[in-house]
Design a protein around this motif. Structure first.
Motif, PDB file in Angstrom:
ATOM      1  N   HIS A 149       0.826  -1.213   0.000  1.00  0.00           N
ATOM      2  CA  HIS A 149       0.000   0.000   0.000  1.00  0.00           C
ATOM      3  C   HIS A 149       0.865   1.270   0.000  1.00  0.00           C
ATOM      4  N   ASN A 150       1.839   1.283  -0.915  1.00  0.00           N
ATOM      5  CA  ASN A 150       2.711   2.448  -1.155  1.00  0.00           C
ATOM      6  C   ASN A 150       3.653   2.764   0.006  1.00  0.00           C
ATOM      7  N   ARG A 151       3.792   1.833   0.946  1.00  0.00           N
ATOM      8  CA  ARG A 151       4.715   2.036   2.055  1.00  0.00           C
ATOM      9  C   ARG A 151       5.957   1.170   1.870  1.00  0.00           C
ATOM     10  N   GLN A 152       6.902   1.287   2.793  1.00  0.00           N
ATOM     11  CA  GLN A 152       8.116   0.469   2.817  1.00  0.00           C
ATOM     12  C   GLN A 152       8.899   0.569   1.502  1.00  0.00           C
ATOM     13  N   ARG A 217      11.149  17.161  -1.796  1.00  0.00           N
ATOM     14  CA  ARG A 217      11.295  18.451  -1.130  1.00  0.00           C
ATOM     15  C   ARG A 217      11.848  19.536  -2.038  1.00  0.00           C
ATOM     16  N   TRP A 218      12.853  19.185  -2.842  1.00  0.00           N
ATOM     17  CA  TRP A 218      13.505  20.185  -3.668  1.00  0.00           C
ATOM     18  C   TRP A 218      12.702  20.500  -4.925  1.00  0.00           C
ATOM     19  N   LEU A 219      12.171  19.445  -5.568  1.00  0.00           N
ATOM     20  CA  LEU A 219      11.419  19.646  -6.806  1.00  0.00           C
ATOM     21  C   LEU A 219       9.911  19.693  -6.577  1.00  0.00           C
ATOM     22  N   GLY A 220       9.482  19.359  -5.366  1.00  0.00           N
ATOM     23  CA  GLY A 220       8.055  19.412  -5.061  1.00  0.00           C
ATOM     24  C   GLY A 220       7.238  18.355  -5.772  1.00  0.00           C
ATOM     25  N   MET A 221       7.846  17.216  -6.100  1.00  0.00           N
ATOM     26  CA  MET A 221       7.139  16.154  -6.818  1.00  0.00           C
ATOM     27  C   MET A 221       6.651  15.078  -5.850  1.00  0.00           C
ATOM     28  N   LYS A 222       5.536  14.479  -6.200  1.00  0.00           N
ATOM     29  CA  LYS A 222       4.986  13.393  -5.403  1.00  0.00           C
ATOM     30  C   LYS A 222       5.156  12.074  -6.146  1.00  0.00           C
ATOM     31  N   PRO A 223       5.410  10.988  -5.423  1.00  0.00           N
ATOM     32  CA  PRO A 223       5.504   9.683  -6.091  1.00  0.00           C
ATOM     33  C   PRO A 223       4.144   9.226  -6.600  1.00  0.00           C
ATOM     34  N   VAL A 224       4.171   8.334  -7.570  1.00  0.00           N
ATOM     35  CA  VAL A 224       2.933   7.747  -8.076  1.00  0.00           C
ATOM     36  C   VAL A 224       2.389   6.778  -7.033  1.00  0.00           C
ATOM     37  N   LEU A 225       1.136   6.948  -6.640  1.00  0.00           N
ATOM     38  CA  LEU A 225       0.499   6.082  -5.649  1.00  0.00           C
ATOM     39  C   LEU A 225      -0.393   5.074  -6.361  1.00  0.00           C
ATOM     40  N   LEU A 226      -0.301   3.819  -5.939  1.00  0.00           N
ATOM     41  CA  LEU A 226      -1.083   2.756  -6.567  1.00  0.00           C
ATOM     42  C   LEU A 226      -2.266   2.370  -5.704  1.00  0.00           C
ATOM     43  N   GLY A 227      -3.388   2.081  -6.375  1.00  0.00           N
ATOM     44  CA  GLY A 227      -4.562   1.580  -5.677  1.00  0.00           C
ATOM     45  C   GLY A 227      -4.478   0.077  -5.506  1.00  0.00           C
TER      46      GLY A 227
END
Length: 237
Positions: A149-152, A217-227
């Motif tokens: 669930h997008n962790r670890q 933090r530097w580029l302000g991007m978020k990772p792709v989250l999977l359902g």
């Protein structure tokens, strides 16, 4: 056209990835020894690029998703084939008349061909192992990301590499040395080569976290989250 941070990072990652792949294939015909206690393994110097591709592949997987990672994998193969096509075209051209003196030609032409000619079998082994290993890494990375669930992050980054590099190492060594080196010798090379890659992958895990934090933090991007179905969530980039 003005590029945003996401586009800039993708260009950098794809460019460095393709460069690392091509350089690794060119220098990969040189072999060296790795001493692990009483065990001595013969390895290609192309492994020097492994830490680079390891970090790049996981960054592409994390922030751009499976389809983009696959695209860059195919792009890397295309660039490698592009480079070697022109290398072999260059090798086939006749040398200038003034280079036909035996001493000059024997030294320069021989050195040129040795550096850029490489081994057809090593190149084929590298390309086949690259494709199988990369696609295994991408598939397992996203499977682990969905299951956790997008962790670890450490589990999907290191876990996918542990499996994919085993596949990559076995495929490469079998194609490269089958019929040349006895089977027990190939198994010895596989074992020690994989041990080195495993140690590198585990050692680079903190770097993966550092790159992940830097991009966020530097580029302000978020990772792709999977359902739960394995598809990106609606609010993912």
């Amino acid at each position: 056209m003005k590029l945003d941070n996401r586009s800039r990072l993708f260009v950098v990652l794809a460019g460095v990835f393709c460069t690392a792949l091509v350089v690794g294939d060119i220098i990969g015909v040189k072999l060296f020894e790795v001493h692990l206690g009483p065990i001595v393994s013969v390895m290609s110097v192309g492994i020097l690029l492994f830490p680079v591709t390891f970090v790049l592949t996981d960054t592409l997987n994390e922030f751009y998703g499976k389809q983009t990672a696959r695209f860059v994998t195919w792009l890397g193969l295309a660039m490698a084939l592009f480079a070697f096509t022109f290398i072999y075209l260059a090798m086939g051209l006749d040398w200038a008349p003034f280079t036909r003196a035996p001493d000059y030609r024997g030294t320069v032409e021989g050195s040129f061909n040795n550096v850029f000619g490489g081994s057809q079998r090593i190149l084929m082994a590298s390309m086949v192992a690259y494709l199988i290993g990369q696609f295994s890494d991408i598939a397992l990375f996203h499977l682990l990301k969905r299951l956790t669930h997008n962790r670890q992050l450490w589990l999907r980054a290191t876990g996918s590499t542990v499996v994919s590099q085993l596949v990559d190492t076995v495929v490469f060594q079998l194609i490269a040395w089958w019929g040349v080196v006895p089977l027990e010798g190939i198994l010895g090379i596989v074992t020690t080569s994989y041990a080195v890659k495993l140690l590198v992958a585990v050692g680079l895990t903190p770097l993966i976290y550092a790159v992940h934090a830097l991009v966020q933090r530097w580029l302000g991007m978020k990772p792709v989250l999977l359902g739960n179905n394995g598809e990106p969530l609606a609010d993912s980039p």
